[in-house]
Design an enzyme around this catalytic site. Sequence first.
Site, PDB file in Angstrom:
ATOM      1  N   HIS A  11       0.544  -1.174   0.175  1.00 12.34           N
ATOM      2  CA  HIS A  11      -0.317   0.096  -0.729  1.00 12.34           C
ATOM      3  C   HIS A  11       0.685   1.378   0.033  1.00 12.34           C
ATOM      4  CE1 HIS A  11      -4.392  -1.735   0.347  1.00 12.34           C
ATOM      5  NE2 HIS A  11      -3.130  -2.539   1.225  1.00 12.34           N
ATOM      6  N   LYS A  13      -8.273  14.718   3.490  1.00 15.52           N
ATOM      7  CA  LYS A  13      -7.385  13.272   3.530  1.00 15.52           C
ATOM      8  C   LYS A  13      -6.457  13.647   4.537  1.00 15.52           C
ATOM      9  CE  LYS A  13      -6.208  13.960  -0.898  1.00 15.52           C
ATOM     10  NZ  LYS A  13      -6.101  12.876  -1.434  1.00 15.52           N
ATOM     11  N   ARG A  14      -6.034  12.202   5.177  1.00 20.54           N
ATOM     12  CA  ARG A  14      -4.683  12.783   6.544  1.00 20.54           C
ATOM     13  C   ARG A  14      -4.143  13.668   5.917  1.00 20.54           C
ATOM     14  NH1 ARG A  14      -5.057   8.331  11.015  1.00 20.54           N
ATOM     15  NH2 ARG A  14      -3.276  10.002  10.991  1.00 20.54           N
ATOM     16  N   LYS A  28       1.039  14.763   0.588  1.00 26.00           N
ATOM     17  CA  LYS A  28      -0.181  14.742   0.095  1.00 26.00           C
ATOM     18  C   LYS A  28      -0.730  16.507   0.181  1.00 26.00           C
ATOM     19  CE  LYS A  28      -2.469  11.052   2.662  1.00 26.00           C
ATOM     20  NZ  LYS A  28      -3.226   9.661   1.341  1.00 26.00           N
ATOM     21  N   THR A  57      -8.198   7.363  -3.114  1.00 25.92           N
ATOM     22  CA  THR A  57      -9.387   6.245  -2.908  1.00 25.92           C
ATOM     23  C   THR A  57     -10.269   7.452  -2.804  1.00 25.92           C
ATOM     24  OG1 THR A  57      -9.492   5.550  -0.630  1.00 25.92           O
ATOM     25  CG2 THR A  57      -9.075   3.926  -2.761  1.00 25.92           C
ATOM     26  N   LYS A  69     -14.021   8.746  -5.140  1.00 22.71           N
ATOM     27  CA  LYS A  69     -15.374   9.310  -4.502  1.00 22.71           C
ATOM     28  C   LYS A  69     -16.167  10.119  -5.192  1.00 22.71           C
ATOM     29  CE  LYS A  69     -14.150   6.603  -0.526  1.00 22.71           C
ATOM     30  NZ  LYS A  69     -13.755   6.695   0.671  1.00 22.71           N
TER      31      LYS A  69
END
Length: 752
Positions: free
Chosen positions: A287, A478-479, A484, A586, A590
Site C-alpha cells: 500500500h 485526507k490524512r 499529500k 480512493t 468518491k
Amino acid sequence: MGRTLQNTMVNLGLQNACDEAIYQLGLDLEELEEIEEDAGLGNGGLGRLAACFLDSMATLGLAAYGYGIRYEFGIFNQKIVNGWQVEEADDWLRYGNPWEKARPEYMLPVHFYGRVEHTPEGVRWLDTQVVLAMPYDTPVPGYRNNTVNTMRLWSAKAPNDFKLHDFNVGGYIEAVLDRNLAENISRVLYPNDNFFEGKELRLKQEYFVVAATLQDIIRRFKSSKFGCRDPVRTCFETFSDKVAIQLNDTHPALAIPELMRILVDVEKVDWDKAWEITKKTCAYTNHTVLPEALERWPVSMFEKLLPRHLEIIYAINQRHLDHVASLFPGDVDRLRRMSVIEEGDCKRINMAHLCVIGSHAVNGVARIHSEIVKQSVFKDFYELEPEKFQNKTNGITPRRWLLLCNPGLADTIVEKIGEGFLTDLSQLKKLLPLVNDEALIRDVAKVKQENKLKFSAFLEKEYKVKINPSSMFDVHVKRIHEYKRQLLNCLHIITLYNRIKKDPTKAFVPRTVMIGGKAAPGYHMAKMIIKLVTSIGNVVNHDPVVGDRLKVIFLENYRVSLAEKVIPAADLSQQISTAGTEASGTGNMKFMLNGALTIGTMDGANVEMAEEAGAENLFIFGMRVEDVEALDRKGYNAREYYDRLPELKQAVDQISSGFFSPKDPDCFRDIVNMLLNHDRFKVFADYEAYVACQAQVDQLYRNPREWTKKVIRNIACSGKFSSDRTITEYARDIWGVEPSDLQIPPPNLPKD
C-alpha cells in the site's frame, strides 16, 4: 467502517419502509442516524479500502471473512483549539454497539514470550504468557442479494488464572489488577498513517490478530467436510485450495511464520510441504512506497516476544538466500538487498521482504504504483519471479459512496439509465450519449446545488461558520501528510488572497476552500500544517476587502460520516500528492462519482481516472514521475523557485514574517525552513503549474453549463472505480474463486 444503520437499510432494501415507519411515529430517521457513532477502527485509505472490500465481497456472493481488532478506542476524535489539533479518546463503545455479537464459544488462546525447546519429537514453545482472543461478529450484508457475511474482530481478555498461578505470594489484588496488561492489547488503535513506529504493544497487536485468525481458519477447515472420510481433518493437502489469506499491507505479515509454525510444529507437516501450502495460501497487497512507512522490527524485540517465530523467519530467509545465491553466484550485494534480515547496529526484520517471499501473489493498488513496486521497491524480487507481481487498482463501494450519501444524484441517474449500475458500475457509460441532454445537465446541476445548500446549513449549525453556497466548493480532505501536499493548497489560497487584495474591484470566482484531515499525534509537521490552515482562515475570513469571495474552512474531525456529507457537496477535488508518492488514493474516486471535478497530479489512480474520462476532463498539472526522478538527479533547489516566482516569494515571506500569526511571528519557521531547505516532496517545483491550473478551473466554473457537462462525463467514466470490479479481479487472479451475481432465496421462502 463508519456508521452501519443506513448502510444496512440500503443493502436490505428497507430504507424507504423504515423512513415511512419512523415518520409515522413522528420521528425523523436522519436525526436517529446522526446519533450513531462511527466505527473508526483504521487510519485512512487502507482501513476504508477494507470496508469497501467487505461490502463488495458480500454483494458478489463470496464466502469471505474480514478479520481485525476490536479496538476499545479507535482513531482519536479531533478537536481544534486555538487553531491547533487536540486529540480526544474515541470512546465509541460507551453506549454499546448494537451491531456486534460476542462469541465467547469461539474464544482462543494466543501465546507470547516463553522459550523454545528442540526435542526429537519436534519443537515446543514453552512457558508462554497466554492472552485470550474473544471474537465479536458484525454482519456484512450484500446489496439486495440475501447474502450476509461476517466481520470478526478480536478483543483481548486475560485468562482467569492470569498472574495467579506462579509463586503467588498473596498479591491477589495486584494480580487481578494486572489483568489490564493483557487486555491492553486491544485497547487502542495506533494513529499513524503511512508511518512505522516500532513499539512492542503494536507488534503484540499484529501477532494477536494473526494468531487468533489462523486458529479460527484452521478450526473451520478441519470441521468442514470437503468429502473427507476422517471425522477430523488432519490432511492439509487441500488447504490452499479451500483457504485464501489476503495480507492487507505488512501489518498481518506474521501470518506467514505463524502458519508455518502451526503446520510444522503442531500438525507435523514436513517443512517443504508446509512452505508450499503457506505460499499458495497467502497473497500480499503493498500500500505504500514511502520508506518511513515500511515495517522493520528489531530482532531483539522478536527474540523476547516471539522466539519461535524468529527461528522460523531465520530458516525461511536462509532457504531464500541459498536459492538467490544459486542463481547469482558471488553477488553478495544482491543477497544483502534481498535478505529478510537487515544487518546494522540494530538488526531488523523487513516485513515487506517476508511478505514477498511467503506469498504466491504480490500486488500494488494502482497501475502506476504497481510499476513502481516492480521497478524500484521490489526490483530484485521482480527479476527473480516476475509472474508473482500484479496490479489491482483500488475501488470504492457505490452503495455507500453514491446511493447512501447522494440519493439525489442516484435518483437522477436511475431516471436516465435504470438501477443496474448499482451492481455493475460500468453501466454509467450509458450516460455518455446524454452529455448534451438539457434535462440531465439541469438535474445534475440542481442536485449539486441542493447538496451544497444542505452542507452549508450543516456547517452553520455545527461550526457557526457562514459560507456562500454559490461559491465553488474546493475540497481537500485526507490524512494530513507532507506527501499529500496540503501546503501546496495553502500557497494557492494565499496567492488568491493576495490577488484579491491587489485588485479588489476585479471579478474573482468566489471560492470556499475546505481542508480536513487528522494529523498523527506525534507528527510535528502535520500539526503545524493544520495550524497554518486555521491561521490563514483567521486572516482571510475576517478581511472585509475579501468579503465572501474567498473563505477558508478547516473541517474538524474528518471521518467517514463527515465524508458522506462533504463529498456530495464538492465542486473541486484536490488530489495533489507529488507524483510517485500516493499509491492509489480512493477519495479521488468518491469525488469523481459524486460530481466533482479533479485537480491533480499524475499520481496513483488519478492516472487511470484521466485515462477513463479523458485527460481534458480533469485538471492535470505538474511533474510526472519521470520529472521528479530527473529533478532528484539534478538536485532540487527550492530557492531557485522562490527567487524566480514573485507570487510564491510573497506568500512564503508572509508565512515567515508572521502575517498569518501576528501574536507569534516565529510560529511557522519550521514549515518555511522545511520548504526552503529540506522538502522531500518538492512543493515549490509544482507551484507555478498548480496556480496556472487553478486559473483554468476558475475559467471553466464561470461557464456552468460546460462545467456540468464535464461533471457528467466524469460520472459516466467512473465505473472502473467500483470495488466490485477490484474484488472480481482479486477473486479470479489471486484467490481462484468465481464471483456470482445470483440472489439467494430469502430465508422466509421454503428452500427447493
